[in-house]
Scaffold this motif. Structure first.
Motif, PDB file in Angstrom:
ATOM      1  N   VAL A 199     -22.719  70.159  46.240  1.00 48.63           N
ATOM      2  CA  VAL A 199     -21.586  71.267  45.983  1.00 48.63           C
ATOM      3  C   VAL A 199     -22.626  72.174  45.070  1.00 48.63           C
ATOM      4  N   ASN A 200     -22.577  73.645  45.717  1.00 49.96           N
ATOM      5  CA  ASN A 200     -23.354  74.726  45.181  1.00 49.96           C
ATOM      6  C   ASN A 200     -22.284  75.204  44.255  1.00 49.96           C
ATOM      7  N   TYR A 201     -22.359  74.905  42.955  1.00 53.17           N
ATOM      8  CA  TYR A 201     -21.456  75.637  41.667  1.00 53.17           C
ATOM      9  C   TYR A 201     -22.072  76.795  41.249  1.00 53.17           C
ATOM     10  N   GLN A 202     -21.144  77.921  41.266  1.00 55.67           N
ATOM     11  CA  GLN A 202     -21.620  79.308  40.580  1.00 55.67           C
ATOM     12  C   GLN A 202     -20.530  79.147  39.325  1.00 55.67           C
ATOM     13  N   CYS A 203     -21.248  79.553  38.124  1.00 53.94           N
ATOM     14  CA  CYS A 203     -20.556  79.395  37.022  1.00 53.94           C
ATOM     15  C   CYS A 203     -20.351  80.614  36.144  1.00 53.94           C
ATOM     16  N   GLU A 204     -19.302  81.072  35.907  1.00 58.16           N
ATOM     17  CA  GLU A 204     -19.295  82.235  34.843  1.00 58.16           C
ATOM     18  C   GLU A 204     -19.284  81.727  33.434  1.00 58.16           C
ATOM     19  N   THR A 205     -20.193  82.161  32.934  1.00 57.64           N
ATOM     20  CA  THR A 205     -20.034  81.565  31.550  1.00 57.64           C
ATOM     21  C   THR A 205     -20.150  82.988  30.511  1.00 57.64           C
ATOM     22  N   GLY A 214     -15.392  76.859  21.402  1.00 53.66           N
ATOM     23  CA  GLY A 214     -14.182  77.839  21.694  1.00 53.66           C
ATOM     24  C   GLY A 214     -14.592  78.786  22.969  1.00 53.66           C
ATOM     25  N   THR A 215     -15.519  78.203  23.959  1.00 53.76           N
ATOM     26  CA  THR A 215     -15.778  79.142  25.133  1.00 53.76           C
ATOM     27  C   THR A 215     -15.170  78.512  26.188  1.00 53.76           C
ATOM     28  N   THR A 216     -15.193  79.042  27.457  1.00 52.23           N
ATOM     29  CA  THR A 216     -14.608  78.355  28.528  1.00 52.23           C
ATOM     30  C   THR A 216     -15.538  78.876  29.590  1.00 52.23           C
ATOM     31  N   THR A 217     -16.222  78.060  30.588  1.00 47.55           N
ATOM     32  CA  THR A 217     -16.907  78.197  31.469  1.00 47.55           C
ATOM     33  C   THR A 217     -16.308  77.743  32.923  1.00 47.55           C
ATOM     34  N   THR A 218     -16.136  78.612  33.883  1.00 48.42           N
ATOM     35  CA  THR A 218     -15.473  78.066  35.011  1.00 48.42           C
ATOM     36  C   THR A 218     -16.499  77.993  36.140  1.00 48.42           C
ATOM     37  N   CYS A 219     -16.636  77.011  36.950  1.00 53.14           N
ATOM     38  CA  CYS A 219     -17.729  76.874  38.285  1.00 53.14           C
ATOM     39  C   CYS A 219     -17.060  76.706  39.389  1.00 53.14           C
ATOM     40  N   THR A 220     -17.330  77.359  40.314  1.00 50.29           N
ATOM     41  CA  THR A 220     -16.512  77.370  41.696  1.00 50.29           C
ATOM     42  C   THR A 220     -17.354  76.950  42.679  1.00 50.29           C
ATOM     43  N   PRO A 221     -16.887  76.066  43.570  1.00 46.75           N
ATOM     44  CA  PRO A 221     -17.903  75.711  44.775  1.00 46.75           C
ATOM     45  C   PRO A 221     -17.962  76.889  45.668  1.00 46.75           C
ATOM     46  N   LYS A 222     -19.079  77.417  46.177  1.00 48.77           N
ATOM     47  CA  LYS A 222     -19.252  78.578  46.988  1.00 48.77           C
ATOM     48  C   LYS A 222     -19.800  78.234  48.403  1.00 48.77           C
ATOM     49  N   ASN A 223     -20.205  76.843  48.558  1.00 54.40           N
ATOM     50  CA  ASN A 223     -20.722  76.717  49.993  1.00 54.40           C
ATOM     51  C   ASN A 223     -19.642  75.987  50.711  1.00 54.40           C
ATOM     52  N   SER A 224     -18.500  76.104  50.354  1.00 54.08           N
ATOM     53  CA  SER A 224     -17.293  75.162  51.056  1.00 54.08           C
ATOM     54  C   SER A 224     -17.740  73.911  51.384  1.00 54.08           C
ATOM     55  N   PRO A 225     -17.947  72.883  50.278  1.00 59.53           N
ATOM     56  CA  PRO A 225     -18.380  71.681  50.647  1.00 59.53           C
ATOM     57  C   PRO A 225     -17.334  70.789  51.252  1.00 59.53           C
ATOM     58  N   GLY A 226     -17.632  69.817  52.076  1.00 61.63           N
ATOM     59  CA  GLY A 226     -17.033  69.086  52.849  1.00 61.63           C
ATOM     60  C   GLY A 226     -16.483  67.929  51.790  1.00 61.63           C
TER      61      GLY A 226
END
Length: 255
Positions: free
Chosen positions: A59-65, A172-184
């Motif tokens: 899974v290719n996770y791209q994270c907004e930190t 106190g921070t939040t990092t959101t990581c979203t799959p970008k490669n449409s994993p199976g």
């Protein structure tokens, strides 16, 4: 030699032959019975095990930190264990997907994620895990602990489970990581819903049931079947020993 002696010898020989034949038949019957019982027990184990297929998916996770975008590819594994009318799911990360510019002390990082449900019904399962057990050095990939939650099916059929959004809360921070490669899907599972209906959309945003937290045994969907097979094997071995004991006892009695 008199006729009487000849008759006595013939009768003795006949008795010996009958005893030898009976012993040989008993010896042959024991392994045959045991093998038959083992085969039947194995069939019962396979019938009792739910049909499942699991695989590790990159899974290719791209994270907004808080300090900008980061990303990494992590192999994801999702396992299931039957629990009552539902299934306990465990989502495992084999590599870290983000890092922190400062050290994260013990217990400072709390992960959670979403598992996307598809197939016979659609929805989401929220999974979460314990905080980091050890301090994480600065600029080091954050290793995510196993995340777990519960899925309760409402419909019957094949259901798929795919890695979704990962959330990391720390200092106190939040990092959101979203799959970008449409994993199976990491897991496919044949399930039976409470109502026994099949096919179609589940019409639920919870995937039939949601709960988070708690740690699970790191076992696959067939482990309960293996455990059942082990139990069955123990019973069968005990039974075989009993049959052999009875056979030998009978031999001593007749001998």
């Amino acid at each position: 030699m008199s006729n009487q002696k000849r008759a006595t010898l013939a009768l003795t020989s006949a008795r010996t032959a009958v005893r030898a034949s009976a012993r040989a038949s008993a010896r042959a019957a024991v392994p045959t019975a045991v093998l038959t019982a083992v085969a039947l027990a194995g069939s019962m184990v396979l019938m009792a095990a739910p049909a499942a297929h699991a695989e590790v998916v990159d899974v290719n996770y791209q994270c907004e930190t808080p300090i900008g975008p980061k990303g990494a590819v992590s192999p994801i594994d999702i396992k299931s264990v039957r629990s009552g009318s539902g299934y306990k799911l465990t989502m495992s990360f084999q590599k870290g997907v983000s890092s922190s510019p400062v050290e994260l002390g013990k217990g400072a990082m709390n992960p959670s994620a979403v598992i996307e449900v598809g197939g016979a019904e659609t929805g989401k399962v929220q999974v979460s895990g314990p905080a980091n057990a050890e301090a994480i050095p600065a600029n080091t990939p954050i290793r995510i602990s196993d995340l777990s939650g519960t899925y309760t099916p409402k419909k019957s059929g094949e259901v798929t489970f795919t890695a979704g959004v990962l959330t990391i809360k720390a200092l106190g921070t939040t990092t959101t990581c979203t799959p970008k490669n449409s994993p199976g899907p990491s897991l496919r599972l044949d399930v039976e819903g409470a109502g026994g209906s099949t096919g179609g959309s589940g019409g639920s945003t919870t995937g039939g049931g949601v709960s988070g937290g708690g740690e699970l045994p790191k076992t696959g969907p067939l482990d309960s079947a293996v455990a059942l097979g082990t139990l069955g094997g123990t019973v069968l071995l005990t039974g075989a020993a009993g049959v052999l004991w009875l056979t030998r006892r009978g031999q001593r009695s007749t001998g």
